[in-house]
Enzyme design. Sequence first.
Site, PDB file in Angstrom:
ATOM      1  N   HIS A 122       0.818  -1.219   0.000  1.00 23.17           N
ATOM      2  CA  HIS A 122       0.000   0.000   0.000  1.00 23.17           C
ATOM      3  C   HIS A 122       0.854   1.272   0.000  1.00 23.17           C
ATOM      4  O   HIS A 122       0.363   2.341   0.324  1.00 23.17           O
ATOM      5  CB  HIS A 122      -0.950   0.006   1.211  1.00 23.17           C
ATOM      6  CG  HIS A 122      -2.005  -1.054   1.127  1.00 23.17           C
ATOM      7  ND1 HIS A 122      -2.924  -1.285   2.121  1.00 23.17           N
ATOM      8  CD2 HIS A 122      -2.287  -1.960   0.153  1.00 23.17           C
ATOM      9  CE1 HIS A 122      -3.716  -2.289   1.775  1.00 23.17           C
ATOM     10  NE2 HIS A 122      -3.341  -2.715   0.589  1.00 23.17           N
ATOM     11  N   CYS A 130       3.875  13.795  -6.478  1.00 21.43           N
ATOM     12  CA  CYS A 130       3.111  14.861  -7.135  1.00 21.43           C
ATOM     13  C   CYS A 130       2.020  14.235  -7.990  1.00 21.43           C
ATOM     14  O   CYS A 130       2.299  13.337  -8.785  1.00 21.43           O
ATOM     15  CB  CYS A 130       4.035  15.713  -8.005  1.00 21.43           C
ATOM     16  SG  CYS A 130       3.125  16.925  -8.985  1.00 21.43           S
ATOM     17  N   CYS A 133       3.070  15.495 -11.978  1.00 21.46           N
ATOM     18  CA  CYS A 133       4.269  15.048 -12.700  1.00 21.46           C
ATOM     19  C   CYS A 133       4.856  13.759 -12.147  1.00 21.46           C
ATOM     20  O   CYS A 133       5.769  13.189 -12.750  1.00 21.46           O
ATOM     21  CB  CYS A 133       5.330  16.156 -12.740  1.00 21.46           C
ATOM     22  SG  CYS A 133       6.121  16.453 -11.139  1.00 21.46           S
ATOM     23  N   CYS A 159       6.471  21.514 -10.463  1.00 18.55           N
ATOM     24  CA  CYS A 159       5.317  21.980 -11.247  1.00 18.55           C
ATOM     25  C   CYS A 159       4.262  22.677 -10.386  1.00 18.55           C
ATOM     26  O   CYS A 159       3.289  23.202 -10.924  1.00 18.55           O
ATOM     27  CB  CYS A 159       4.693  20.824 -12.038  1.00 18.55           C
ATOM     28  SG  CYS A 159       3.869  19.612 -11.002  1.00 18.55           S
ATOM     29  N   GLY A 196      -1.880 -10.029  11.993  1.00 16.93           N
ATOM     30  CA  GLY A 196      -2.534  -8.746  12.280  1.00 16.93           C
ATOM     31  C   GLY A 196      -3.287  -8.118  11.125  1.00 16.93           C
ATOM     32  O   GLY A 196      -3.148  -6.924  10.884  1.00 16.93           O
ATOM     33  N   ASN A 222      -3.585 -13.559  14.913  1.00 15.12           N
ATOM     34  CA  ASN A 222      -4.426 -12.361  15.014  1.00 15.12           C
ATOM     35  C   ASN A 222      -5.135 -12.335  16.363  1.00 15.12           C
ATOM     36  O   ASN A 222      -5.432 -13.393  16.920  1.00 15.12           O
ATOM     37  CB  ASN A 222      -5.472 -12.382  13.880  1.00 15.12           C
ATOM     38  CG  ASN A 222      -5.913 -10.993  13.481  1.00 15.12           C
ATOM     39  OD1 ASN A 222      -5.101 -10.197  13.013  1.00 15.12           O
ATOM     40  ND2 ASN A 222      -7.174 -10.683  13.666  1.00 15.12           N
ATOM     41  N   GLU A 224      -8.187 -11.228  16.905  1.00 10.78           N
ATOM     42  CA  GLU A 224      -9.593 -11.605  16.725  1.00 10.78           C
ATOM     43  C   GLU A 224      -9.730 -12.611  15.590  1.00 10.78           C
ATOM     44  O   GLU A 224      -8.789 -12.836  14.832  1.00 10.78           O
ATOM     45  CB  GLU A 224     -10.408 -10.357  16.358  1.00 10.78           C
ATOM     46  CG  GLU A 224     -10.329  -9.258  17.385  1.00 10.78           C
ATOM     47  CD  GLU A 224     -10.943  -7.971  16.850  1.00 10.78           C
ATOM     48  OE1 GLU A 224     -11.935  -7.548  17.421  1.00 10.78           O
ATOM     49  OE2 GLU A 224     -10.423  -7.435  15.869  1.00 10.78           O
TER      50      GLU A 224
HETATM   51  N1  APR Z   1      -1.602  -8.737  17.568  1.00 12.32           N
HETATM   52  C1  APR Z   1      -2.346  -9.458  16.689  1.00 12.32           C
HETATM   53  N2  APR Z   1      -3.412  -8.951  16.049  1.00 12.32           N
HETATM   54  C2  APR Z   1      -3.751  -7.682  16.309  1.00 12.32           C
HETATM   55  C3  APR Z   1      -3.036  -6.878  17.241  1.00 12.32           C
HETATM   56  C4  APR Z   1      -1.916  -7.460  17.883  1.00 12.32           C
HETATM   57  N3  APR Z   1      -1.188  -6.799  18.782  1.00 12.32           N
HETATM   58  N4  APR Z   1      -3.621  -5.663  17.284  1.00 12.32           N
HETATM   59  C5  APR Z   1      -4.661  -5.706  16.442  1.00 12.32           C
HETATM   60  N5  APR Z   1      -4.756  -6.916  15.843  1.00 12.32           N
HETATM   61  C6  APR Z   1      -5.714  -7.385  14.837  1.00 12.32           C
HETATM   62  C7  APR Z   1      -7.095  -6.792  14.975  1.00 12.32           C
HETATM   63  O1  APR Z   1      -7.847  -7.578  15.869  1.00 12.32           O
HETATM   64  C8  APR Z   1      -7.594  -6.865  13.535  1.00 12.32           C
HETATM   65  O2  APR Z   1      -8.290  -8.090  13.315  1.00 12.32           O
HETATM   66  O3  APR Z   1      -5.232  -6.950  13.587  1.00 12.32           O
HETATM   67  C9  APR Z   1      -6.339  -6.806  12.696  1.00 12.32           C
HETATM   68  C10 APR Z   1      -6.156  -5.511  11.941  1.00 12.32           C
HETATM   69  O4  APR Z   1      -7.086  -5.457  10.897  1.00 12.32           O
HETATM   70  P1  APR Z   1      -7.403  -4.102  10.110  1.00 12.32           P
HETATM   71  O5  APR Z   1      -7.576  -2.997  11.083  1.00 12.32           O
HETATM   72  O6  APR Z   1      -8.518  -4.361   9.173  1.00 12.32           O
HETATM   73  O7  APR Z   1      -6.031  -3.805   9.324  1.00 12.32           O
HETATM   74  P2  APR Z   1      -5.583  -4.336   7.889  1.00 12.32           P
HETATM   75  O8  APR Z   1      -6.076  -5.717   7.646  1.00 12.32           O
HETATM   76  O9  APR Z   1      -4.131  -4.076   7.805  1.00 12.32           O
HETATM   77  O10 APR Z   1      -6.349  -3.350   6.934  1.00 12.32           O
HETATM   78  C11 APR Z   1      -6.067  -3.391   5.554  1.00 12.32           C
HETATM   79  O11 APR Z   1      -7.378  -1.438   5.242  1.00 12.32           O
HETATM   80  O12 APR Z   1      -8.108   0.758   5.545  1.00 12.32           O
HETATM   81  C12 APR Z   1      -7.230  -0.064   4.930  1.00 12.32           C
HETATM   82  O13 APR Z   1      -5.353   0.726   3.841  1.00 12.32           O
HETATM   83  C13 APR Z   1      -5.761   0.296   5.111  1.00 12.32           C
HETATM   84  O14 APR Z   1      -3.845  -1.182   4.861  1.00 12.32           O
HETATM   85  C14 APR Z   1      -5.117  -1.025   5.470  1.00 12.32           C
HETATM   86  C15 APR Z   1      -6.139  -2.032   4.956  1.00 12.32           C
END
Ligand code: APR
Length: 253
Positions: A122, A130, A133, A159, A196, A222, A224
């Site tokens: 990302h 810019c 340009c 520019c 994460g 993760n 959740e």
């Molecule tokens: N350890 C493990 N998991 C974690 C921790 C941690 N310490 N802290 C948070 N999480 C989990 C949350 O529970 C959640 O399920 O990480 C996950 C983060 O998910 P998102 O917030 O959706 O992040 P991401 O998947 O990176 O989002 C993707 O969405 O808005 C866009 O561009 C933005 O790159 C981003 C993209």
Amino acid sequence: MHQELEGKIQQLVELLRKSSKCVALTGAGVSTESGIPDFRGPDGTWKKYDPELSTASSFVLKPHQFWFLAMQFAGPLMRAEPNLAHQAMAELEKLGHITCVITQNIDGLHQKGGSQNVIELHGTAWRAVCINCGKKFSWQYVMDQMVPMCSPVPRCMWCGYILKPDATLFFEEIPQQLYQQCLDELNPCDLLIVVGSTLLVEPSGSFPEMIKKQGGKTAIINLEETWFDENADIVINGKASEILTKILQEIKK
Ligand code: APR
């Protein structure tokens, strides 16, 4: 540590030992322990702000509003330091267990933590581009313009057009070359570890499915549940720093 959790960690360590090419896919959850909020977790950014503010059309229509908000996020993001999860992944790369980190994060913390082969899918918050340009500028250039001169938006020195963070906004295309780099890392890849991420944003949301179809294994670390959990080979719910540190300790034994 809970016995069931220990068992899952051991399973993942075994997969890592057997794997000939393991890629890590990281999301905002890997950086929350560095003080950067995620997007969709309980204290996520999209619970406080409307994601519409981060769309490409919103940037074009209201660049002043966009930069006003961006500057509020910039301070904590630029001051953040890598946490134990970033460090463990860098160490796993050094030991030859992780080949590449594909990250959705724009904070640069994997590189700061010592990872060498990082694909920033990302883009990055550390550069601006810019919109006319295409010239790229450092974050320092942006700060030099915005802070002392109180300019509402940073502008191109060649520019004069408005600069945008060199990061992908909602409804913006991921550059084809970056996506291709990911595909080159993922094919072949016999183990994908997601850390994460809710896996709700494409194209990375489809990477685990892609690896499964290729016959590879998938693991999720993760806090959740994620929508992919039932298809993953291993799901470990816990803090990325704790789980990855434990994995590193075990693999070094
Ligand atoms: N350890 C493990 N998991 C974690 C921790 C941690 N310490 N802290 C948070 N999480 C989990 C949350 O529970 C959640 O399920 O990480 C996950 C983060 O998910 P998102 O917030 O959706 O992040 P991401 O998947 O990176 O989002 C993707 O969405 O808005 C866009 O561009 C933005 O790159 C981003 C993209």
